[in-house]
Design an enzyme around this catalytic site. Structure first.
Site, PDB file in Angstrom:
ATOM      1  N   ARG A  50     -25.613  79.077 -52.176  1.00  0.00           N
ATOM      2  CA  ARG A  50     -24.681  78.330 -52.522  1.00  0.00           C
ATOM      3  C   ARG A  50     -23.991  77.773 -51.238  1.00  0.00           C
ATOM      4  O   ARG A  50     -23.898  76.590 -51.151  1.00  0.00           O
ATOM      5  CB  ARG A  50     -23.280  78.828 -53.502  1.00  0.00           C
ATOM      6  N   GLN A  81     -10.263  74.650 -58.356  1.00  0.00           N
ATOM      7  CA  GLN A  81     -10.959  75.827 -58.670  1.00  0.00           C
ATOM      8  C   GLN A  81     -12.234  76.239 -57.896  1.00  0.00           C
ATOM      9  O   GLN A  81     -13.013  77.087 -58.119  1.00  0.00           O
ATOM     10  CB  GLN A  81     -11.492  75.552 -60.395  1.00  0.00           C
ATOM     11  N   ASP A  84     -16.023  75.379 -52.519  1.00  0.00           N
ATOM     12  CA  ASP A  84     -16.552  74.754 -51.546  1.00  0.00           C
ATOM     13  C   ASP A  84     -15.909  74.110 -50.306  1.00  0.00           C
ATOM     14  O   ASP A  84     -16.753  73.668 -49.346  1.00  0.00           O
ATOM     15  CB  ASP A  84     -17.529  73.679 -52.380  1.00  0.00           C
ATOM     16  N   HIS A  99      -9.313  79.841 -56.531  1.00  0.00           N
ATOM     17  CA  HIS A  99     -10.462  80.755 -56.584  1.00  0.00           C
ATOM     18  C   HIS A  99     -10.931  81.043 -55.424  1.00  0.00           C
ATOM     19  O   HIS A  99     -12.225  81.829 -55.394  1.00  0.00           O
ATOM     20  CB  HIS A  99     -11.505  80.304 -57.773  1.00  0.00           C
ATOM     21  N   GLY A 175     -13.140  66.721 -63.647  1.00  0.00           N
ATOM     22  CA  GLY A 175     -14.129  67.399 -63.586  1.00  0.00           C
ATOM     23  C   GLY A 175     -14.104  69.175 -63.834  1.00  0.00           C
ATOM     24  O   GLY A 175     -14.711  69.699 -63.121  1.00  0.00           O
ATOM     25  N   ASN A 201     -13.538  63.047 -66.864  1.00  0.00           N
ATOM     26  CA  ASN A 201     -14.580  63.933 -67.082  1.00  0.00           C
ATOM     27  C   ASN A 201     -15.614  63.000 -67.828  1.00  0.00           C
ATOM     28  O   ASN A 201     -15.366  61.894 -68.359  1.00  0.00           O
ATOM     29  CB  ASN A 201     -14.267  65.012 -68.053  1.00  0.00           C
TER      30      ASN A 201
HETATM   31  C1  BV8 Z   1      -7.946  86.701 -64.413  1.00  0.00           C
HETATM   32  C2  BV8 Z   1     -14.640  81.858 -57.945  1.00  0.00           C
HETATM   33  C3  BV8 Z   1      -6.438  88.749 -64.843  1.00  0.00           C
HETATM   34  C4  BV8 Z   1     -16.121  82.331 -57.784  1.00  0.00           C
HETATM   35  C5  BV8 Z   1     -14.148  81.483 -60.460  1.00  0.00           C
HETATM   36  C6  BV8 Z   1      -7.500  83.939 -71.380  1.00  0.00           C
HETATM   37  C7  BV8 Z   1      -8.264  83.416 -72.590  1.00  0.00           C
HETATM   38  C8  BV8 Z   1      -9.579  83.815 -72.110  1.00  0.00           C
HETATM   39  C9  BV8 Z   1     -10.099  84.493 -71.107  1.00  0.00           C
HETATM   40  C10 BV8 Z   1      -9.415  84.913 -70.107  1.00  0.00           C
HETATM   41  C11 BV8 Z   1      -7.943  84.637 -70.283  1.00  0.00           C
HETATM   42  N1  BV8 Z   1      -7.337  85.061 -69.196  1.00  0.00           N
HETATM   43  C12 BV8 Z   1      -8.297  85.587 -68.231  1.00  0.00           C
HETATM   44  C13 BV8 Z   1      -9.528  85.514 -69.029  1.00  0.00           C
HETATM   45  C14 BV8 Z   1     -10.653  86.040 -68.247  1.00  0.00           C
HETATM   46  C15 BV8 Z   1     -11.353  84.878 -67.550  1.00  0.00           C
HETATM   47  C16 BV8 Z   1     -11.879  83.578 -68.320  1.00  0.00           C
HETATM   48  O1  BV8 Z   1     -11.051  82.860 -68.027  1.00  0.00           O
HETATM   49  N2  BV8 Z   1     -13.108  83.781 -68.927  1.00  0.00           N
HETATM   50  C17 BV8 Z   1     -13.435  82.529 -69.573  1.00  0.00           C
HETATM   51  C18 BV8 Z   1     -14.760  82.092 -68.883  1.00  0.00           C
HETATM   52  C19 BV8 Z   1     -13.376  82.629 -71.018  1.00  0.00           C
HETATM   53  N3  BV8 Z   1     -10.342  84.832 -66.333  1.00  0.00           N
HETATM   54  C20 BV8 Z   1     -10.661  85.632 -65.189  1.00  0.00           C
HETATM   55  O2  BV8 Z   1     -11.423  86.597 -65.079  1.00  0.00           O
HETATM   56  C21 BV8 Z   1      -9.592  85.121 -63.973  1.00  0.00           C
HETATM   57  N4  BV8 Z   1      -9.004  86.120 -63.711  1.00  0.00           N
HETATM   58  O3  BV8 Z   1      -7.393  86.037 -65.547  1.00  0.00           O
HETATM   59  O4  BV8 Z   1      -7.283  87.850 -63.935  1.00  0.00           O
HETATM   60  C22 BV8 Z   1      -7.195  88.965 -66.071  1.00  0.00           C
HETATM   61  C23 BV8 Z   1      -8.294  89.604 -65.782  1.00  0.00           C
HETATM   62  C24 BV8 Z   1      -8.888  90.057 -67.081  1.00  0.00           C
HETATM   63  C25 BV8 Z   1      -8.487  89.882 -68.323  1.00  0.00           C
HETATM   64  C26 BV8 Z   1      -6.856  89.117 -68.508  1.00  0.00           C
HETATM   65  C27 BV8 Z   1      -6.430  88.663 -67.436  1.00  0.00           C
HETATM   66  C28 BV8 Z   1     -10.637  84.613 -62.739  1.00  0.00           C
HETATM   67  C29 BV8 Z   1     -11.244  83.509 -63.096  1.00  0.00           C
HETATM   68  C30 BV8 Z   1     -12.047  83.057 -61.775  1.00  0.00           C
HETATM   69  C31 BV8 Z   1     -13.174  83.310 -61.727  1.00  0.00           C
HETATM   70  N5  BV8 Z   1     -13.788  82.790 -60.618  1.00  0.00           N
HETATM   71  N6  BV8 Z   1     -14.828  81.071 -59.223  1.00  0.00           N
HETATM   72  C32 BV8 Z   1     -17.266  81.481 -57.387  1.00  0.00           C
HETATM   73  O5  BV8 Z   1     -17.046  80.585 -57.598  1.00  0.00           O
HETATM   74  O6  BV8 Z   1     -18.391  82.076 -57.252  1.00  0.00           O
HETATM   75  S1  BV8 Z   1     -14.423  80.512 -62.078  1.00  0.00           S
HETATM   76  C33 BV8 Z   1     -15.537  79.367 -61.542  1.00  0.00           C
HETATM   77  O7  BV8 Z   1     -16.061  78.773 -62.951  1.00  0.00           O
HETATM   78  C34 BV8 Z   1     -15.048  78.176 -60.789  1.00  0.00           C
HETATM   79  O8  BV8 Z   1     -14.229  78.477 -59.756  1.00  0.00           O
HETATM   80  C35 BV8 Z   1     -14.289  77.587 -62.124  1.00  0.00           C
HETATM   81  O9  BV8 Z   1     -13.105  77.827 -62.288  1.00  0.00           O
HETATM   82  C36 BV8 Z   1     -15.295  77.935 -63.243  1.00  0.00           C
HETATM   83  C37 BV8 Z   1     -15.912  76.677 -63.542  1.00  0.00           C
HETATM   84  O10 BV8 Z   1     -15.250  75.654 -64.300  1.00  0.00           O
HETATM   85  P1  BV8 Z   1     -15.323  74.091 -63.918  1.00  0.00           P
HETATM   86  O11 BV8 Z   1     -14.953  74.024 -62.297  1.00  0.00           O
HETATM   87  O12 BV8 Z   1     -14.474  73.417 -64.933  1.00  0.00           O
HETATM   88  O13 BV8 Z   1     -16.971  73.925 -63.990  1.00  0.00           O
HETATM   89  P2  BV8 Z   1     -18.068  73.781 -64.935  1.00  0.00           P
HETATM   90  O14 BV8 Z   1     -19.344  73.705 -64.539  1.00  0.00           O
HETATM   91  O15 BV8 Z   1     -17.394  74.749 -66.366  1.00  0.00           O
HETATM   92  O16 BV8 Z   1     -17.637  72.264 -65.732  1.00  0.00           O
HETATM   93  C38 BV8 Z   1     -17.922  71.133 -65.016  1.00  0.00           C
HETATM   94  C39 BV8 Z   1     -17.122  70.078 -65.846  1.00  0.00           C
HETATM   95  O17 BV8 Z   1     -17.293  68.913 -64.906  1.00  0.00           O
HETATM   96  C40 BV8 Z   1     -17.838  69.739 -67.193  1.00  0.00           C
HETATM   97  O18 BV8 Z   1     -16.734  69.555 -68.099  1.00  0.00           O
HETATM   98  C41 BV8 Z   1     -18.522  68.648 -67.113  1.00  0.00           C
HETATM   99  O19 BV8 Z   1     -18.471  67.645 -68.116  1.00  0.00           O
HETATM  100  C42 BV8 Z   1     -17.719  67.751 -65.797  1.00  0.00           C
HETATM  101  N7  BV8 Z   1     -18.706  66.987 -64.928  1.00  0.00           N
HETATM  102  C43 BV8 Z   1     -19.605  67.159 -64.567  1.00  0.00           C
HETATM  103  N8  BV8 Z   1     -20.386  66.220 -63.478  1.00  0.00           N
HETATM  104  C44 BV8 Z   1     -18.995  65.496 -63.519  1.00  0.00           C
HETATM  105  C45 BV8 Z   1     -18.031  65.709 -64.229  1.00  0.00           C
HETATM  106  N9  BV8 Z   1     -16.925  65.387 -64.574  1.00  0.00           N
HETATM  107  C46 BV8 Z   1     -16.687  64.099 -63.693  1.00  0.00           C
HETATM  108  N10 BV8 Z   1     -17.697  63.722 -62.604  1.00  0.00           N
HETATM  109  C47 BV8 Z   1     -18.664  64.275 -62.645  1.00  0.00           C
HETATM  110  N11 BV8 Z   1     -19.718  63.603 -61.841  1.00  0.00           N
END
Ligand code: BV8
Ligand code: ZN
Length: 230
Positions: A50, A81, A84, A99, A175, A201
């Site tokens: 990456r 989030q 980069d 993050h 995004g 988005n």
């Molecule tokens: C935590 C760093 C305490 C690393 C990342 C409540 C409910 C459910 C689950 C949970 C909850 N609370 C906690 C959780 C667990 C978990 C979670 O959320 N899981 C999800 C998957 C269900 N959260 C955690 O673990 C967090 N910690 O809460 O700690 C805790 C712990 C355990 C249990 C309870 C509490 C930590 C989360 C952080 C993880 N680290 N990144 C690295 O980068 O290597 S997350 C990583 O993924 C990114 O940083 C980002 O946050 C995420 C990706 O999401 P997006 O950025 O939105 O990207 P994605 O690809 O998904 O979507 C792209 C979007 O862009 C799309 O919509 C697309 O249509 C759009 N798009 C594309 N091209 C374009 C565009 N839009 C506009 N223009 C374009 N050209």
């Protein structure tokens, strides 16, 4: 608040897009403390892959428009989030990196040591052999200074973001698939506090029904156009 979508047009893979996979590992497999404990070399290979892509990427008109808006509008808070660093390279200041940042490494043993890694203009010496797992001065392993799934976010940063979401008049969600918490809760918090939530988005997300305004399009096209009208 921005997500991977704002960097997509800079050639940086999103998490959930078709390009979100690396060697058939989903990001969720690798961005966890368990994955690092199991195979730190594999996890570092992924982050170096990456870094290779991000190091060649340039901020796009979406990043640049947000940097200009920040300089024109007082009370403009930018939280991301993304790890980069492209917002900072576009000229944005005080970016709340929820993050973490891929251009820093920190001690996995908890001695508190943090350092920049190569690739960034600051260009510290590289992280040792390309395939090596870097080691901290205390002897523990170094890990990317990012927040992995299952790990809590930095309390000060999330507090800053929550306060800005609660006090804002307009919340731009740019995004992001609005699936990862606690970040995904911020636009909802802002909406409940009376702010106009604007989703930018190319696609529908779980946030769409809650948004007061939906601008369906690419961030690098919509943000400069929006900026002209603000
Ligand atoms: C935590 C760093 C305490 C690393 C990342 C409540 C409910 C459910 C689950 C949970 C909850 N609370 C906690 C959780 C667990 C978990 C979670 O959320 N899981 C999800 C998957 C269900 N959260 C955690 O673990 C967090 N910690 O809460 O700690 C805790 C712990 C355990 C249990 C309870 C509490 C930590 C989360 C952080 C993880 N680290 N990144 C690295 O980068 O290597 S997350 C990583 O993924 C990114 O940083 C980002 O946050 C995420 C990706 O999401 P997006 O950025 O939105 O990207 P994605 O690809 O998904 O979507 C792209 C979007 O862009 C799309 O919509 C697309 O249509 C759009 N798009 C594309 N091209 C374009 C565009 N839009 C506009 N223009 C374009 N050209
Ligand atoms: Zn250490």
């Amino acid at each position: 608040m921005t997500g991977a979508g704002i960097s997509a047009e800079s050639g940086v893979p999103t998490f959930r897009g078709p390009d979100g996979l690396w060697r058939n590992y989903s990001a969720m497999d690798l961005a966890t403390p368990q994955a690092f404990a199991r195979d730190p070399r594999l996890v570092w290979q992924w982050y170096r892959w990456r870094q290779g892509i991000i190091g060649k990427a340039e901020p796009n008109p979406g990043h640049l428009a947000l940097a200009r808006l920040q300089s024109r509008i007082s009370g403009f808070t930018l939280t991301t989030q993304n790890v980069d660093g492209l917002h900072q390279r576009a000229g944005s200041a005080h970016v709340i990196e929820l993050h973490g940042n891929i251009w820093r490494a920190r001690c996995a043993g908890g001695c508190g040591f943090v350092r920049d890694v190569a690739g960034e203009p600051r260009g510290d010496e590289p992280l040792g052999e390309p395939d090596a797992v870097p080691v901290c001065r205390c002897g523990a392993l170094l890990r990317p200074d990012v927040v992995w799934f299952g790990e809590s976010l930095d309390a000060a940063r999330i507090e800053l973001a929550v306060r800005a979401a609660r006090d804002c008049d307009v919340f731009l969600a740019v995004g992001t698939s609005a699936l990862v918490h606690p970040a995904a809760g911020l636009p909802l918090l802002a909406g409940r506090a009376g702010a106009l939530v604007v989703e930018i988005n190319v696609d529908e997300t779980p946030l769409t029904p809650q948004a007061g305004l939906v601008l369906r399009g690419k961030a690098a096209e919509v943000l400069p156009a929006l900026e002209l009208r603000l």
